[in-house]
Motif scaffolding. Structure first.
Motif, PDB file in Angstrom:
ATOM      1  N   GLY A  14      25.032-151.957 -18.735  1.00 45.88           N
ATOM      2  CA  GLY A  14      26.307-151.671 -18.075  1.00 45.88           C
ATOM      3  C   GLY A  14      26.592-152.761 -17.061  1.00 45.88           C
ATOM      4  O   GLY A  14      27.162-153.799 -17.372  1.00 45.88           O
ATOM      5  N   GLY A  15      26.138-152.522 -15.802  1.00 38.44           N
ATOM      6  CA  GLY A  15      26.321-153.526 -14.760  1.00 38.44           C
ATOM      7  C   GLY A  15      25.344-154.678 -14.857  1.00 38.44           C
ATOM      8  O   GLY A  15      25.470-155.648 -14.122  1.00 38.44           O
ATOM      9  N   PHE A  60      32.375-144.268 -34.881  1.00 38.96           N
ATOM     10  CA  PHE A  60      31.806-144.118 -33.541  1.00 38.96           C
ATOM     11  C   PHE A  60      31.891-142.663 -33.098  1.00 38.96           C
ATOM     12  O   PHE A  60      30.930-142.089 -32.582  1.00 38.96           O
ATOM     13  CB  PHE A  60      32.527-145.022 -32.534  1.00 38.96           C
ATOM     14  CG  PHE A  60      32.006-144.877 -31.140  1.00 38.96           C
ATOM     15  CD1 PHE A  60      30.765-145.384 -30.800  1.00 38.96           C
ATOM     16  CD2 PHE A  60      32.742-144.207 -30.166  1.00 38.96           C
ATOM     17  CE1 PHE A  60      30.259-145.231 -29.514  1.00 38.96           C
ATOM     18  CE2 PHE A  60      32.238-144.046 -28.885  1.00 38.96           C
ATOM     19  CZ  PHE A  60      31.004-144.561 -28.559  1.00 38.96           C
ATOM     20  N   PHE A 102      26.756-147.316 -32.383  1.00 36.39           N
ATOM     21  CA  PHE A 102      26.496-147.405 -30.950  1.00 36.39           C
ATOM     22  C   PHE A 102      27.598-148.237 -30.286  1.00 36.39           C
ATOM     23  O   PHE A 102      28.284-149.021 -30.963  1.00 36.39           O
ATOM     24  CB  PHE A 102      25.138-148.048 -30.690  1.00 36.39           C
ATOM     25  CG  PHE A 102      23.996-147.170 -31.099  1.00 36.39           C
ATOM     26  CD1 PHE A 102      23.578-146.133 -30.279  1.00 36.39           C
ATOM     27  CD2 PHE A 102      23.344-147.349 -32.320  1.00 36.39           C
ATOM     28  CE1 PHE A 102      22.532-145.307 -30.651  1.00 36.39           C
ATOM     29  CE2 PHE A 102      22.298-146.530 -32.697  1.00 36.39           C
ATOM     30  CZ  PHE A 102      21.894-145.497 -31.864  1.00 36.39           C
ATOM     31  N   VAL A 103      27.737-148.068 -28.953  1.00 33.83           N
ATOM     32  CA  VAL A 103      28.818-148.743 -28.229  1.00 33.83           C
ATOM     33  C   VAL A 103      28.852-150.264 -28.469  1.00 33.83           C
ATOM     34  O   VAL A 103      29.910-150.814 -28.758  1.00 33.83           O
ATOM     35  CB  VAL A 103      28.744-148.439 -26.709  1.00 33.83           C
ATOM     36  CG1 VAL A 103      29.862-149.161 -25.977  1.00 33.83           C
ATOM     37  CG2 VAL A 103      28.841-146.945 -26.464  1.00 33.83           C
ATOM     38  N   THR A 142      29.454-133.369  -8.620  1.00 34.38           N
ATOM     39  CA  THR A 142      30.807-132.812  -8.645  1.00 34.38           C
ATOM     40  C   THR A 142      30.772-131.306  -8.891  1.00 34.38           C
ATOM     41  O   THR A 142      31.560-130.557  -8.344  1.00 34.38           O
ATOM     42  CB  THR A 142      31.634-133.487  -9.756  1.00 34.38           C
ATOM     43  OG1 THR A 142      31.499-134.900  -9.613  1.00 34.38           O
ATOM     44  CG2 THR A 142      33.095-133.120  -9.671  1.00 34.38           C
ATOM     45  N   PHE A 143      29.816-130.894  -9.744  1.00 34.17           N
ATOM     46  CA  PHE A 143      29.718-129.480 -10.114  1.00 34.17           C
ATOM     47  C   PHE A 143      28.342-128.935  -9.754  1.00 34.17           C
ATOM     48  O   PHE A 143      27.402-129.692  -9.545  1.00 34.17           O
ATOM     49  CB  PHE A 143      29.920-129.312 -11.626  1.00 34.17           C
ATOM     50  CG  PHE A 143      31.206-129.911 -12.124  1.00 34.17           C
ATOM     51  CD1 PHE A 143      32.410-129.231 -11.990  1.00 34.17           C
ATOM     52  CD2 PHE A 143      31.213-131.159 -12.725  1.00 34.17           C
ATOM     53  CE1 PHE A 143      33.600-129.793 -12.444  1.00 34.17           C
ATOM     54  CE2 PHE A 143      32.400-131.729 -13.179  1.00 34.17           C
ATOM     55  CZ  PHE A 143      33.591-131.035 -13.039  1.00 34.17           C
ATOM     56  N   SER A 174      27.812-143.608 -23.442  1.00 35.05           N
ATOM     57  CA  SER A 174      28.157-144.516 -22.348  1.00 35.05           C
ATOM     58  C   SER A 174      28.000-143.877 -20.968  1.00 35.05           C
ATOM     59  O   SER A 174      28.615-144.323 -20.011  1.00 35.05           O
ATOM     60  CB  SER A 174      29.561-145.124 -22.510  1.00 35.05           C
ATOM     61  OG  SER A 174      30.565-144.235 -22.051  1.00 35.05           O
ATOM     62  N   ILE A 176      33.269-149.802 -14.664  1.00 35.81           N
ATOM     63  CA  ILE A 176      32.652-149.972 -15.989  1.00 35.81           C
ATOM     64  C   ILE A 176      33.345-149.080 -17.023  1.00 35.81           C
ATOM     65  O   ILE A 176      33.665-149.517 -18.121  1.00 35.81           O
ATOM     66  CB  ILE A 176      31.143-149.692 -15.915  1.00 35.81           C
ATOM     67  CG1 ILE A 176      30.496-150.728 -14.997  1.00 35.81           C
ATOM     68  CG2 ILE A 176      30.506-149.727 -17.296  1.00 35.81           C
ATOM     69  CD1 ILE A 176      29.045-150.480 -14.685  1.00 35.81           C
ATOM     70  N   ASP A 201      23.768-145.328 -21.620  1.00 34.21           N
ATOM     71  CA  ASP A 201      23.466-144.787 -22.943  1.00 34.21           C
ATOM     72  C   ASP A 201      24.388-145.401 -23.982  1.00 34.21           C
ATOM     73  O   ASP A 201      25.601-145.472 -23.779  1.00 34.21           O
ATOM     74  CB  ASP A 201      23.611-143.264 -22.958  1.00 34.21           C
ATOM     75  CG  ASP A 201      23.313-142.693 -24.324  1.00 34.21           C
ATOM     76  OD1 ASP A 201      22.114-142.666 -24.677  1.00 34.21           O
ATOM     77  OD2 ASP A 201      24.242-142.322 -25.043  1.00 34.21           O
ATOM     78  N   MET A 202      23.820-145.827 -25.076  1.00 33.33           N
ATOM     79  CA  MET A 202      24.587-146.603 -26.049  1.00 33.33           C
ATOM     80  C   MET A 202      25.442-145.746 -26.981  1.00 33.33           C
ATOM     81  O   MET A 202      26.141-146.276 -27.841  1.00 33.33           O
ATOM     82  CB  MET A 202      23.642-147.503 -26.846  1.00 33.33           C
ATOM     83  CG  MET A 202      23.074-148.621 -25.993  1.00 33.33           C
ATOM     84  SD  MET A 202      24.397-149.710 -25.386  1.00 33.33           S
ATOM     85  CE  MET A 202      23.645-150.441 -23.940  1.00 33.33           C
ATOM     86  N   LYS A 203      25.366-144.438 -26.862  1.00 34.97           N
ATOM     87  CA  LYS A 203      26.300-143.604 -27.620  1.00 34.97           C
ATOM     88  C   LYS A 203      27.361-143.003 -26.703  1.00 34.97           C
ATOM     89  O   LYS A 203      28.543-143.152 -26.923  1.00 34.97           O
ATOM     90  CB  LYS A 203      25.552-142.494 -28.357  1.00 34.97           C
ATOM     91  CG  LYS A 203      25.121-142.945 -29.728  1.00 34.97           C
ATOM     92  CD  LYS A 203      24.641-141.824 -30.597  1.00 34.97           C
ATOM     93  CE  LYS A 203      24.287-142.398 -31.963  1.00 34.97           C
ATOM     94  NZ  LYS A 203      23.447-141.485 -32.736  1.00 34.97           N
ATOM     95  N   ARG A 222      28.440-158.167  -6.549  1.00 34.77           N
ATOM     96  CA  ARG A 222      29.614-158.031  -5.672  1.00 34.77           C
ATOM     97  C   ARG A 222      29.297-157.256  -4.406  1.00 34.77           C
ATOM     98  O   ARG A 222      28.702-156.185  -4.460  1.00 34.77           O
ATOM     99  CB  ARG A 222      30.705-157.308  -6.450  1.00 34.77           C
ATOM    100  CG  ARG A 222      32.061-157.973  -6.314  1.00 34.77           C
ATOM    101  CD  ARG A 222      33.153-157.080  -6.825  1.00 34.77           C
ATOM    102  NE  ARG A 222      33.973-156.673  -5.703  1.00 34.77           N
ATOM    103  CZ  ARG A 222      34.776-155.620  -5.726  1.00 34.77           C
ATOM    104  NH1 ARG A 222      34.843-154.852  -6.795  1.00 34.77           N
ATOM    105  NH2 ARG A 222      35.485-155.316  -4.671  1.00 34.77           N
ATOM    106  N   ILE A 250      27.751-153.649  -5.497  1.00 33.66           N
ATOM    107  CA  ILE A 250      28.314-153.433  -6.827  1.00 33.66           C
ATOM    108  C   ILE A 250      27.839-154.471  -7.827  1.00 33.66           C
ATOM    109  O   ILE A 250      28.156-155.652  -7.725  1.00 33.66           O
ATOM    110  CB  ILE A 250      29.855-153.436  -6.763  1.00 33.66           C
ATOM    111  CG1 ILE A 250      30.286-152.315  -5.819  1.00 33.66           C
ATOM    112  CG2 ILE A 250      30.450-153.253  -8.146  1.00 33.66           C
ATOM    113  CD1 ILE A 250      31.689-151.882  -5.958  1.00 33.66           C
ATOM    114  N   SER A 267      26.145-135.343 -12.547  1.00 31.30           N
ATOM    115  CA  SER A 267      27.429-134.684 -12.321  1.00 31.30           C
ATOM    116  C   SER A 267      27.269-133.251 -11.844  1.00 31.30           C
ATOM    117  O   SER A 267      28.168-132.696 -11.234  1.00 31.30           O
ATOM    118  CB  SER A 267      28.264-134.673 -13.611  1.00 31.30           C
ATOM    119  OG  SER A 267      28.739-135.950 -13.871  1.00 31.30           O
TER     120      SER A 267
END
Ligand code: B12
Lengths: 211, 484
Positions: B244-245, A51, A57-58, B106-107, B291, A102, B287-289, B215, B211, B364
């Protein structure tokens, strides 16, 4: 015993196959600790490395973690009480005022996949709740997640609360979340920062080894 | 008799068929009726039960579909946002679109050094001043999460006040809880000349979030109900990000996000019928790599275009959207490509209130240069979306006749028709470089990032608000801050 077929099944995330092989090995009287260390956890180490190299992939990684968990459930009854060795214990939570979970959940799953025992306190966790959990659970590591600039100070509050409770020396503190930086970790006296779940596992292993 | 003018077709994007839209809507209603949601706000829960919802388990509640249909019927189809001087500048209705910046990064990329560093309050001010000057940006958001405020628990109040100081455009704001939201409402009323004028001509809109999955924390619903009562326009997207959610398949993520939005709408309309509610979830992807939740992916553009279709087919309420953002870490080719992709598709799909312009690094980091570039990208997209007006003037047969008769020297460039029309017929770039190579090299061979940096510096040095707030008002804002 050759555990490569079991490892391969975990790496592939083939739950049925991995469970079947685990059951066969247990029935054949194999040592559960060896099955765990040399079959399951070694497979997860490979998964973690792949990974990190961007080869997986996740969801594939999480599928392997789930496969490992299901095999572990088969092994569990065969351990003498208390003899199962975990890589270490970590108390984890999203800090007070923050409801993002998450990322924290992903960190928890990856740590479990790597053989850690995770006590997940959920979201909106006050410093006192961290203190209470540490005194009850005696973890090696406390992990805190914050996704908001406004809730980051609660990480500092928690570090302070642990000190005041006389528990600071007993644990390593690791923090993370999008606005958090290595510099911030240093500022508040946390031991480690990790930018993502993959590196959180690597750093957790190092923290436990160095303690 | 003169012929009627030929209407100009303005290019428009559709991504859903009617059957698809209806099926997603049906699934969303099924989520309300069968799955239910976790409503952690006691008063809202009671209100829902009184209206016909069924409680179960620990704070969970199932909501009949007719309550959603009723709320959709009572919510206004137009939300008019005004500027801070009371002019209606953003009628959010039908196919009108407006772009603006985003909230808490944040930046930021430092204008002087180019380095990524933590945001401070002055950044919020600079972004607001820049947007105030840019023609294609209609509203401001804080664009930073300033580290240097006196009391961190009132961070959103300081950010709001800083925006008031630096722009007269409408403000989309964040609040953490009821307490800071109340102060923000007070400040806004001071600007509008009282609570009542503010209610009639709101210049602000709140962005709160439920959420995913399913939620509704008490403090979020507190804000929702406060806005309903005060008629502060509000949107309540949830982070129903695919994988994700929310389910990884976009249809499922949309259905869940819409279900969550409908719950927000129901609570909102039960609190006060006819209060303004901007519809729409945020449906991006995890994103699946890495996250991260992506701000540059094509999927978010696709789901919000789908939502625009569902607005047209079913909901009729103006929608919340994003564009002009990127996952790139610097203002590079990736940033430009991703920003343009979402800007042009959001416009073609006729999303209404479009935020997050100028975001880098998946939300970000912010960049002033990126905002100025996006301003031009929006102008390009707008030029495209206007279409091709077809009439005698634009068909220009007379001009052709003249040029033909001028013999071998004939060129359209010298013709009066060109002189009269070039400014509207053509897109005239400011930042996009079309200069000849030698001229470009002589100017220092500057890339887009550096050209934009210069433009931003010029604007910040020279821009003055058209109708600045008077000293007494600014003073009373300061005083209110001092009381925090
Ligand atoms: C999804 C999301 C939400 C969802 C959260 C749903 C949920 N169940 O968690 C919802 C919609 C509820 C939400 C709400 C809000 N959000 Co939000 N949210 C996001 C978003 C888009 C993605 C976060 C995420 O889930 N990422 C995916 C996960 C997998 O990644 P991750 O969280 O970064 O975690 C990884 C690492 O950080 C690390 N890590 C995380 N925790 C830990 C812990 C340890 C110990 C370690 C070692 C590592 C580690 O490992 C993780 C896995 O790799 C971010 C923007 C972004 N792209 O990051 C904004 C963002 C975090 N949100 C933001 C804001 C402002 C809010 C709201 C205030 C918005 C509002 N208008 O109300 C509310 C606050 C609610 C509250 N009180 O907490 C800001 C924060 C800015 C700041 N600096 O303060 C961001 C950055 C967006 C922005 N630019 O405006 N949000």
């Amino acid at each position: 015993m050759d555990l490569s077929a079991l490892s391969e099944a975990v790496i592939q995330g083939n739950i049925e196959k991995a469970k079947e092989l685990t059951q066969q090995a247990v029935d054949a009287g194999e040592d559960p600790q060896i099955l765990l260390d040399q079959g399951l956890i070694m497979a997860m180490d490979t998964v973690g490395e792949n990974f990190a190299k961007g080869l997986l992939f996740v969801p594939q990684m999480l599928r392997s973690a789930k496969t490992m968990q299901e095999c572990l459930a088969i092994l569990q009854p065969h351990f003498q009480a208390g003899s199962v060795t975990s890589k270490g214990k970590i108390v984890l939570g999203t800090v007070k005022g923050d409801l993002h979970d998450i990322g924290k959940n992903l960190v928890a799953m990856m740590l479990e996949g790597a053989g850690f025992t995770v006590v997940d306190l959920g979201v909106d966790v006050a410093p006192e709740a961290f203190v209470k959990a540490v005194s009850e659970e005696h973890p090696n590591i406390v992990g805190m997640s914050a996704l908001l600039s406004t809730t980051m100070p609660s990480m500092a509050d928690t570090v302070r609360a642990l000190s005041e409770a006389g528990l600071r020396e007993a644990v390593q503190i690791m923090i993370g979340g999008a606005p958090v930086t290595a510099q911030y970790a240093e500022e508040i006296g946390a031991d480690r920062y990790a930018p993502d779940a993959g590196s959180a596992v690597i750093k957790a292993k190092k923290l436990v080894a160095s303690a | 008799m003169q012929r009627l003018p030929i209407p100009t077709f303005q290019p428009r994007l559709k991504v859903l068929g009617r059957e698809q839209a209806l099926a997603i809507h049906t699934a969303a209603l099924e989520i309300l009726e069968k799955t239910g949601v976790k409503m952690e706000h006691a008063e809202a829960r009671e209100m829902l039960v009184d209206a016909g919802a069924r409680p179960f388990g620990d704070d969970w509640i199932r909501i009949p579909a007719w309550l959603a249909e009723e709320a959709l019927a009572t919510a206004p189809r137009q939300i008019a946002l005004y500027d801070q001087n009371g002019n209606k500048t953003m009628p959010l209705v039908d196919d009108r679109f407006y772009y603006g910046t985003g909230s808490d990064t944040t930046f930021t990329l430092d204008l002087e050094s180019g380095e990524r560093r933590p945001c401070v309050l002055n950044d919020t001010g600079r972004f607001a001043r820049l947007v105030d000057a840019l023609e294609n940006l209609s509203f401001v958001m804080s664009m930073s999460n300033p580290r240097d405020v006196a009391k961190i628990e009132f961070i959103y109040v300081y950010a709001f006040a800083e925006m008031l100081r630096n722009t007269g455009k409408p403000v989309v704001f964040i609040a953490d809880r009821l307490e800071d939201m109340t102060v923000i409402h007070e400040l806004a009323a001071m600007v509008a000349g009282g609570e009542e004028p503010l209610r009639r001509r709101p210049f602000l809109l709140n962005y709160s979030e439920a959420i995913s999955p399913l939620r509704f924390p008490a403090q979020v619903v507190d804000k929702l109900m406060f806005c309903a009562k005060k008629e502060i326009p509000i949107c309540l997207p949830s982070g129903s990000n695919a994988g994700g959610g929310a389910p990884v398949t976009l249809a499922g993520a949309l259905a869940m996000g819409i279900a969550e939005n409908l719950v927000g709408l129901i609570v909102h309309q039960l609190t006060q019928r006819g209060a303004p509610f901007l519809f729409g979830p945020n449906v991006s992807v995890l994103d699946m790599k890495s996250s991260v939740v992506s701000y540059g992916c094509p999927e978010w553009s696709l789901t919000q275009a789908a939502l625009a279709d569902m607005r047209d087919e079913i909901y009729g309420l103006p929608i919340w959207a994003f564009a002009g953002a990127s996952d790139a870490k610097t203002v590079d080719a990736q940033a430009g490509a991703e920003a343009m992709f979402s800007i042009v598709t959001a416009m073609l799909a006729r999303c209404n209130l479009i935020h997050d312009v100028g975001y880098l690094e998946y939300g970000s980091t912010s960049s002033l240069e990126m905002v100025a570039i996006a301003d031009e990208l929006i102008a390009m997209a707008r030029h495209f979306t206007r279409g091709i007006p077809v009439n005698e003037e634009t068909l220009a047969l007379d001009a052709l006749e003249r040029v033909k008769n001028a013999g071998p020297k004939g060129i359209f460039l010298t013709d009066d028709h060109t002189f009269h029309h070039f400014e509207t017929a053509l897109f005239l770039p400011q930042l996009m470089d079309r200069s000849r190579y030698d001229a470009w090299a002589a100017e220092g061979a500057r890339d887009l990032y550096r050209r934009s940096n210069n433009r931003v510096r010029d604007i910040l040095a020279s821009h003055r608000q058209t109708q600045p707030k008077d000293a007494a008002l600014l003073e009373s804002i300061e005083q209110r801050l001092a009381e925090l």
